[in-house]
Design a protein around this motif. Structure first.
Motif, PDB file in Angstrom:
ATOM      1  N   GLU A  57       0.853  -1.270   0.030  1.00  0.00           N
ATOM      2  CA  GLU A  57       0.025  -0.088  -0.178  1.00  0.00           C
ATOM      3  C   GLU A  57       0.757   1.312  -0.324  1.00  0.00           C
ATOM      4  OE1 GLU A  57      -2.924  -0.223   3.119  1.00  0.00           O
ATOM      5  OE2 GLU A  57      -3.611  -2.066   2.520  1.00  0.00           O
ATOM      6  N   GLU A  60       2.335   1.878  -3.369  1.00  0.00           N
ATOM      7  CA  GLU A  60       1.246   2.229  -4.140  1.00  0.00           C
ATOM      8  C   GLU A  60       1.176   3.572  -4.236  1.00  0.00           C
ATOM      9  OE1 GLU A  60      -2.266  -0.277  -4.004  1.00  0.00           O
ATOM     10  OE2 GLU A  60      -1.170  -1.729  -5.246  1.00  0.00           O
ATOM     11  N   GLU A  61       0.787   4.188  -2.815  1.00  0.00           N
ATOM     12  CA  GLU A  61       0.717   5.675  -2.491  1.00  0.00           C
ATOM     13  C   GLU A  61       1.686   6.566  -2.969  1.00  0.00           C
ATOM     14  OE1 GLU A  61       0.475   6.541   1.836  1.00  0.00           O
ATOM     15  OE2 GLU A  61      -0.893   4.701   1.953  1.00  0.00           O
ATOM     16  N   PHE A  64       1.549   6.528  -6.890  1.00  0.00           N
ATOM     17  CA  PHE A  64       0.346   7.528  -7.635  1.00  0.00           C
ATOM     18  C   PHE A  64       0.964   8.959  -7.212  1.00  0.00           C
ATOM     19  CE2 PHE A  64      -2.541   4.042  -7.608  1.00  0.00           C
ATOM     20  CZ  PHE A  64      -3.326   4.190  -8.722  1.00  0.00           C
ATOM     21  N   ALA A  65       1.699   9.202  -6.319  1.00  0.00           N
ATOM     22  CA  ALA A  65       1.786  10.713  -5.699  1.00  0.00           C
ATOM     23  C   ALA A  65       2.895  11.012  -6.715  1.00  0.00           C
ATOM     24  CB  ALA A  65       2.553  10.925  -4.496  1.00  0.00           C
ATOM     25  N   LEU A  67       3.276   9.907  -9.944  1.00  0.00           N
ATOM     26  CA  LEU A  67       2.274  10.131 -11.339  1.00  0.00           C
ATOM     27  C   LEU A  67       1.732  11.263 -11.392  1.00  0.00           C
ATOM     28  CD1 LEU A  67       0.974   6.413 -11.942  1.00  0.00           C
ATOM     29  CD2 LEU A  67       2.534   7.708 -13.402  1.00  0.00           C
ATOM     30  N   SER A  68       1.198  11.543 -10.199  1.00  0.00           N
ATOM     31  CA  SER A  68       0.076  12.787 -10.293  1.00  0.00           C
ATOM     32  C   SER A  68       0.775  14.010 -10.023  1.00  0.00           C
ATOM     33  CB  SER A  68      -1.095  12.501  -9.211  1.00  0.00           C
ATOM     34  OG  SER A  68      -0.974  13.148  -8.288  1.00  0.00           O
ATOM     35  N   LEU A  69       1.713  14.218  -9.213  1.00  0.00           N
ATOM     36  CA  LEU A  69       2.695  15.364  -8.874  1.00  0.00           C
ATOM     37  C   LEU A  69       3.515  15.670  -9.859  1.00  0.00           C
ATOM     38  CD1 LEU A  69       2.724  15.163  -5.177  1.00  0.00           C
ATOM     39  CD2 LEU A  69       1.155  16.390  -6.469  1.00  0.00           C
TER      40      LEU A  69
ATOM     41  N   LEU B  77      -6.133   9.762 -13.768  1.00  0.00           N
ATOM     42  CA  LEU B  77      -5.174   8.931 -13.590  1.00  0.00           C
ATOM     43  C   LEU B  77      -5.540   7.417 -12.776  1.00  0.00           C
ATOM     44  CD1 LEU B  77      -2.009   8.615 -13.412  1.00  0.00           C
ATOM     45  CD2 LEU B  77      -1.962   9.870 -11.530  1.00  0.00           C
ATOM     46  N   ARG B  78      -6.182   7.630 -11.960  1.00  0.00           N
ATOM     47  CA  ARG B  78      -6.403   6.429 -11.057  1.00  0.00           C
ATOM     48  C   ARG B  78      -7.186   5.528 -11.977  1.00  0.00           C
ATOM     49  NH1 ARG B  78      -9.617   8.891  -6.899  1.00  0.00           N
ATOM     50  NH2 ARG B  78     -11.343   8.556  -8.604  1.00  0.00           N
ATOM     51  N   ARG B 214      -5.726   5.712  -0.193  1.00  0.00           N
ATOM     52  CA  ARG B 214      -4.633   5.601  -0.442  1.00  0.00           C
ATOM     53  C   ARG B 214      -3.897   6.412  -1.877  1.00  0.00           C
ATOM     54  NH1 ARG B 214      -5.701   0.048  -0.268  1.00  0.00           N
ATOM     55  NH2 ARG B 214      -5.346  -0.211  -2.336  1.00  0.00           N
ATOM     56  N   THR B 215      -4.948   6.316  -2.641  1.00  0.00           N
ATOM     57  CA  THR B 215      -4.680   6.954  -3.933  1.00  0.00           C
ATOM     58  C   THR B 215      -5.092   8.474  -4.377  1.00  0.00           C
ATOM     59  OG1 THR B 215      -6.535   6.024  -4.867  1.00  0.00           O
ATOM     60  CG2 THR B 215      -4.417   4.648  -5.067  1.00  0.00           C
ATOM     61  N   ALA B 218      -2.954  11.266  -2.293  1.00  0.00           N
ATOM     62  CA  ALA B 218      -1.669  11.871  -2.876  1.00  0.00           C
ATOM     63  C   ALA B 218      -1.584  13.343  -3.506  1.00  0.00           C
ATOM     64  CB  ALA B 218      -0.950  10.662  -4.277  1.00  0.00           C
TER      65      ALA B 218
END
Lengths: 218, 218
Positions: A57, A60-61, A64-65, A67-69, B77-78, B214-215, B218
């Motif tokens: 987990e 994954e966090e 994702f952070a 990827l998105s930031l 994104l998710r 969790r996702t 972020a």
């Protein structure tokens, strides 16, 4: 910005290595529990699995952070998506070790695997454990050559499974249906651990070389 | 730009539905091959698997293109990352159907599953097939309620597996080790198909509700 990004990416790979270490323990201790009929060790493997799930987990966090930031493209994007997949595979390897431990627990204090077939099962476990250890080194060192070699060595597991079936199904098998079913399922679990190890190694090749035209062509 | 993006995202989900349809066929036909000892049908399932693999590659290409060209954030994104995972799970369900077909082929023209235990195995296959059909509808309709319900219905598969073991391991079992091992492994394959169906359904819940902290945190 790029440096922060790559530091964070390294930290994701550190986490993957740490999970790989936990998986290595799970495979080794699950096998020890199995071959000794040790219920406490089996319980230990079963309850430690939650740590692998939590570590997944966290990876994954972080991914994702990133990827998105950071909005990575090309190779960096590919690397993060590969990391997400690798962590799923590692978690699955942990689950399979739990399955091994549960067979051990179910039959303890007896040993689920009859003595006569123990060498084959122990060898399957060794091969699986060795592949996990190697994949751990491959992740840590992003070692493409070793990763490619790992894929080739999968063959021994297939041979071991075939030879276990030959023993189980021979007229000399004197241990009945229960032990045969246990051994068949255990063989399946070790085979799957090995499959996942190969798959993780393949993802490392992909991350480092970027060879795959499917993903770079985009 | 956003509209193009969502059109492309819809097209990824259309592809997932199409793969789900192929998986549904594979499970149904693999089971038919198994319960009839039909080697031609088994071969058909085994050779059709390449189509599922190719469709997976196409989905991966599209998803990577979306990630790298459109740089989505948050929910979008998710959704794409979830689609990448769903397609892996669907492919795995196809592989497991191939395993069923291979057991069928190995024993044909005999039927691998002894008559006495056929109802339990047939029911496991029905449950798996039904779950695949439902997950297909869930993907197509992004139906959260049905997805949550699917997770709950996994229980029947566990019960069926337990009852198959009771039969295999009873003193009345007169079909020897080979048939017992076949049935135990088949049970494992159907159980895994069901597990993956639940997992795909859970990802749909996640995509639609975005509940998972969790996702989104972020």
């Amino acid at each position: 910005m790029r440096d922060v990004f790559h530091e964070q990416l390294d930290s994701v790979f550190d986490d993957l290595s740490e999970i790989g270490k936990r998986v290595e323990d799970a495979v080794r201790l699950g096998t020890a529990a199995l071959l000794r009929g040790d219920v406490e060790l089996a319980e230990q493997v079963i309850s430690a699995d939650i740590e692998i799930d939590r570590a997944r987990e966290r990876v994954e966090e972080k991914a994702f952070a990133l990827l998105s930031l950071q909005q990575p493209v090309a190779g960096d994007l590919r690397t993060i998506v590969a990391a997400l997949r690798m962590v799923s595979e590692l978690e699955r390897m942990g689950d399979l070790s739990v399955h091994v431990a549960k067979v051990a627990r179910l039959r303890a204090p007896n040993i689920a695997v009859p003595e006569e077939i123990r060498p084959v099962v122990a060898r399957m476990a060794d091969v699986a454990e060795d592949m996990v250890a190697r994949v751990l080194a491959i992740i840590t060192g992003r070692d493409v050559e070793s990763a490619i070699a790992l894929g080739r060595d999968d063959e021994e597991m297939d041979q071991l499974r075939r030879s276990s079936f030959t023993q189980l199904l021979s007229d000399d098998w004197a241990h009945g249906v229960e032990a045969a079913v246990d051994v068949a399922l255990l063989g399946r679990y070790y085979e799957r651990i090995a499959d996942h190890a190969v798959s993780v190694a393949n993802r490392v090749v992909f991350v480092v070389t970027g060879q795959n035209p499917r993903t770079v062509g985009a």
